[in-house]
Scaffold this motif. Structure first.
Motif, PDB file in Angstrom:
ATOM      1  N   ASP A  51     -30.737 -11.972  47.350  1.00 60.16           N
ATOM      2  CA  ASP A  51     -30.472 -11.241  46.112  1.00 60.16           C
ATOM      3  C   ASP A  51     -28.964 -11.163  45.962  1.00 60.16           C
ATOM      4  O   ASP A  51     -28.263 -10.971  46.953  1.00 60.16           O
ATOM      5  CB  ASP A  51     -31.087  -9.828  46.164  1.00 60.16           C
ATOM      6  CG  ASP A  51     -31.243  -9.202  44.791  1.00 60.16           C
ATOM      7  OD1 ASP A  51     -30.240  -9.165  44.030  1.00 60.16           O
ATOM      8  OD2 ASP A  51     -32.343  -8.741  44.471  1.00 60.16           O
ATOM      9  N   MET A  86     -29.939  -4.200  46.543  1.00 54.89           N
ATOM     10  CA  MET A  86     -31.335  -4.660  46.584  1.00 54.89           C
ATOM     11  C   MET A  86     -31.691  -5.234  47.961  1.00 54.89           C
ATOM     12  O   MET A  86     -32.773  -4.986  48.480  1.00 54.89           O
ATOM     13  CB  MET A  86     -31.584  -5.712  45.499  1.00 54.89           C
ATOM     14  CG  MET A  86     -31.669  -5.140  44.125  1.00 54.89           C
ATOM     15  SD  MET A  86     -33.067  -4.013  44.009  1.00 54.89           S
ATOM     16  CE  MET A  86     -32.466  -2.831  42.844  1.00 54.89           C
ATOM     17  N   ARG A  87     -30.770  -6.001  48.547  1.00 55.96           N
ATOM     18  CA  ARG A  87     -31.022  -6.528  49.894  1.00 55.96           C
ATOM     19  C   ARG A  87     -31.175  -5.381  50.879  1.00 55.96           C
ATOM     20  O   ARG A  87     -32.025  -5.418  51.759  1.00 55.96           O
ATOM     21  CB  ARG A  87     -29.894  -7.472  50.328  1.00 55.96           C
ATOM     22  CG  ARG A  87     -29.827  -8.745  49.515  1.00 55.96           C
ATOM     23  CD  ARG A  87     -28.967  -9.829  50.159  1.00 55.96           C
ATOM     24  NE  ARG A  87     -27.648  -9.400  50.564  1.00 55.96           N
ATOM     25  CZ  ARG A  87     -26.544  -9.506  49.832  1.00 55.96           C
ATOM     26  NH1 ARG A  87     -26.594 -10.013  48.607  1.00 55.96           N
ATOM     27  NH2 ARG A  87     -25.374  -9.121  50.311  1.00 55.96           N
ATOM     28  N   ASP A  96     -34.882 -12.954  44.860  1.00 53.67           N
ATOM     29  CA  ASP A  96     -34.717 -12.574  43.456  1.00 53.67           C
ATOM     30  C   ASP A  96     -34.767 -13.839  42.596  1.00 53.67           C
ATOM     31  O   ASP A  96     -34.454 -14.933  43.063  1.00 53.67           O
ATOM     32  CB  ASP A  96     -33.359 -11.873  43.297  1.00 53.67           C
ATOM     33  CG  ASP A  96     -33.169 -11.244  41.930  1.00 53.67           C
ATOM     34  OD1 ASP A  96     -34.171 -10.949  41.253  1.00 53.67           O
ATOM     35  OD2 ASP A  96     -32.009 -11.032  41.545  1.00 53.67           O
ATOM     36  N   THR A 148     -33.250 -13.920  39.228  1.00 52.47           N
ATOM     37  CA  THR A 148     -32.032 -14.005  38.430  1.00 52.47           C
ATOM     38  C   THR A 148     -30.795 -13.828  39.309  1.00 52.47           C
ATOM     39  O   THR A 148     -30.506 -12.722  39.757  1.00 52.47           O
ATOM     40  CB  THR A 148     -32.052 -12.938  37.321  1.00 52.47           C
ATOM     41  OG1 THR A 148     -33.288 -13.034  36.623  1.00 52.47           O
ATOM     42  CG2 THR A 148     -30.911 -13.133  36.354  1.00 52.47           C
ATOM     43  N   MET A 149     -30.118 -14.963  39.578  1.00 48.74           N
ATOM     44  CA  MET A 149     -28.910 -14.951  40.419  1.00 48.74           C
ATOM     45  C   MET A 149     -27.934 -15.990  39.896  1.00 48.74           C
ATOM     46  O   MET A 149     -28.351 -16.963  39.266  1.00 48.74           O
ATOM     47  CB  MET A 149     -29.257 -15.287  41.877  1.00 48.74           C
ATOM     48  CG  MET A 149     -30.140 -14.280  42.569  1.00 48.74           C
ATOM     49  SD  MET A 149     -30.472 -14.730  44.290  1.00 48.74           S
ATOM     50  CE  MET A 149     -31.564 -16.136  44.087  1.00 48.74           C
ATOM     51  N   ASP A 180     -30.463 -20.183  40.491  1.00 47.75           N
ATOM     52  CA  ASP A 180     -31.414 -19.074  40.389  1.00 47.75           C
ATOM     53  C   ASP A 180     -32.556 -19.223  41.394  1.00 47.75           C
ATOM     54  O   ASP A 180     -32.673 -20.240  42.078  1.00 47.75           O
ATOM     55  CB  ASP A 180     -31.917 -18.895  38.951  1.00 47.75           C
ATOM     56  CG  ASP A 180     -32.864 -19.986  38.474  1.00 47.75           C
ATOM     57  OD1 ASP A 180     -33.588 -20.591  39.288  1.00 47.75           O
ATOM     58  OD2 ASP A 180     -32.891 -20.225  37.247  1.00 47.75           O
ATOM     59  N   GLY A 181     -33.362 -18.190  41.481  1.00 51.80           N
ATOM     60  CA  GLY A 181     -34.431 -18.159  42.470  1.00 51.80           C
ATOM     61  C   GLY A 181     -35.488 -19.228  42.284  1.00 51.80           C
ATOM     62  O   GLY A 181     -36.016 -19.757  43.257  1.00 51.80           O
ATOM     63  N   CYS A 201     -38.997 -11.970  43.428  1.00 50.42           N
ATOM     64  CA  CYS A 201     -38.895 -10.644  42.839  1.00 50.42           C
ATOM     65  C   CYS A 201     -37.865 -10.656  41.722  1.00 50.42           C
ATOM     66  O   CYS A 201     -36.943 -11.459  41.728  1.00 50.42           O
ATOM     67  CB  CYS A 201     -38.574  -9.574  43.866  1.00 50.42           C
ATOM     68  SG  CYS A 201     -37.487 -10.033  45.175  1.00 50.42           S
ATOM     69  N   SER A 202     -38.077  -9.762  40.775  1.00 48.11           N
ATOM     70  CA  SER A 202     -37.179  -9.670  39.644  1.00 48.11           C
ATOM     71  C   SER A 202     -37.400  -8.366  38.915  1.00 48.11           C
ATOM     72  O   SER A 202     -38.491  -7.804  38.952  1.00 48.11           O
ATOM     73  CB  SER A 202     -37.423 -10.833  38.686  1.00 48.11           C
ATOM     74  OG  SER A 202     -36.589 -10.718  37.556  1.00 48.11           O
ATOM     75  N   ALA A 203     -36.369  -7.899  38.256  1.00 47.79           N
ATOM     76  CA  ALA A 203     -36.500  -6.706  37.431  1.00 47.79           C
ATOM     77  C   ALA A 203     -37.294  -7.024  36.173  1.00 47.79           C
ATOM     78  O   ALA A 203     -37.853  -6.157  35.544  1.00 47.79           O
ATOM     79  CB  ALA A 203     -35.123  -6.176  37.058  1.00 47.79           C
ATOM     80  N   LYS A 251     -39.187  -5.316  40.491  1.00 46.65           N
ATOM     81  CA  LYS A 251     -38.257  -4.219  40.772  1.00 46.65           C
ATOM     82  C   LYS A 251     -38.491  -3.129  39.736  1.00 46.65           C
ATOM     83  O   LYS A 251     -38.834  -3.453  38.604  1.00 46.65           O
ATOM     84  CB  LYS A 251     -36.807  -4.699  40.667  1.00 46.65           C
ATOM     85  CG  LYS A 251     -36.408  -5.738  41.680  1.00 46.65           C
ATOM     86  CD  LYS A 251     -34.978  -6.169  41.391  1.00 46.65           C
ATOM     87  CE  LYS A 251     -34.542  -7.329  42.240  1.00 46.65           C
ATOM     88  NZ  LYS A 251     -33.199  -7.794  41.888  1.00 46.65           N
TER      89      LYS A 251
END
Length: 121
Positions: free
Chosen positions: A8, A13-14, A53, A55-56, A60-61, A80-82, A103
């Protein structure tokens, strides 16, 4: 003991995931800051599970998931993601993710997913 890679771009979050896992007996934890870092670290440590995650920056993931699965088609990756958008969940699962966590994380949801995939600490 299972090796788990936490990916992440947000340190907080980590830490949330790391604290939950360590309180439940998982102490062999590694961290990556984005998808490119995750792919590199996956090759180095060969973890039993990746919690990543979507969105990075940089990679991206979903891209990282595809790269990891290309290296090891049996890789256990949980996304995982918001953003709990249905299309994103479907894309992650179709790309080989074992599960999807939205999240904000609930500790019991994290542990249920981890123990389902790894079979307990």
């Amino acid at each position: 003991m299972a090796k788990i890679l936490l990916v992440d771009d947000a340190v907080f979050m980590r830490k949330v995931i790391s604290d939950t896992l360590s309180k439940n007996g998982y102490t062999d934890l590694y961290e990556a800051v984005d998808g490119a870092d995750a792919v590199e670290k996956y090759s180095e440590i060969n973890p039993d599970l990746v919690i990543m995650d979507i969105t990075m920056p940089n990679m991206d993931g979903l891209e990282a998931l595809k790269a990891i699965r290309a290296k090891n088609s049996a890789a256990n990756v949980v996304m995982c993601s918001a953003m709990g958008q249905e299309a994103m969940v479907i894309d992650a699962i179709q790309s080989g993710a074992r599960d999807f966590i939205v999240k904000p994380f609930k500790p019991e949801r994290i542990m249920k997913t981890v123990t389902t995939i790894l079979g307990g600490a």
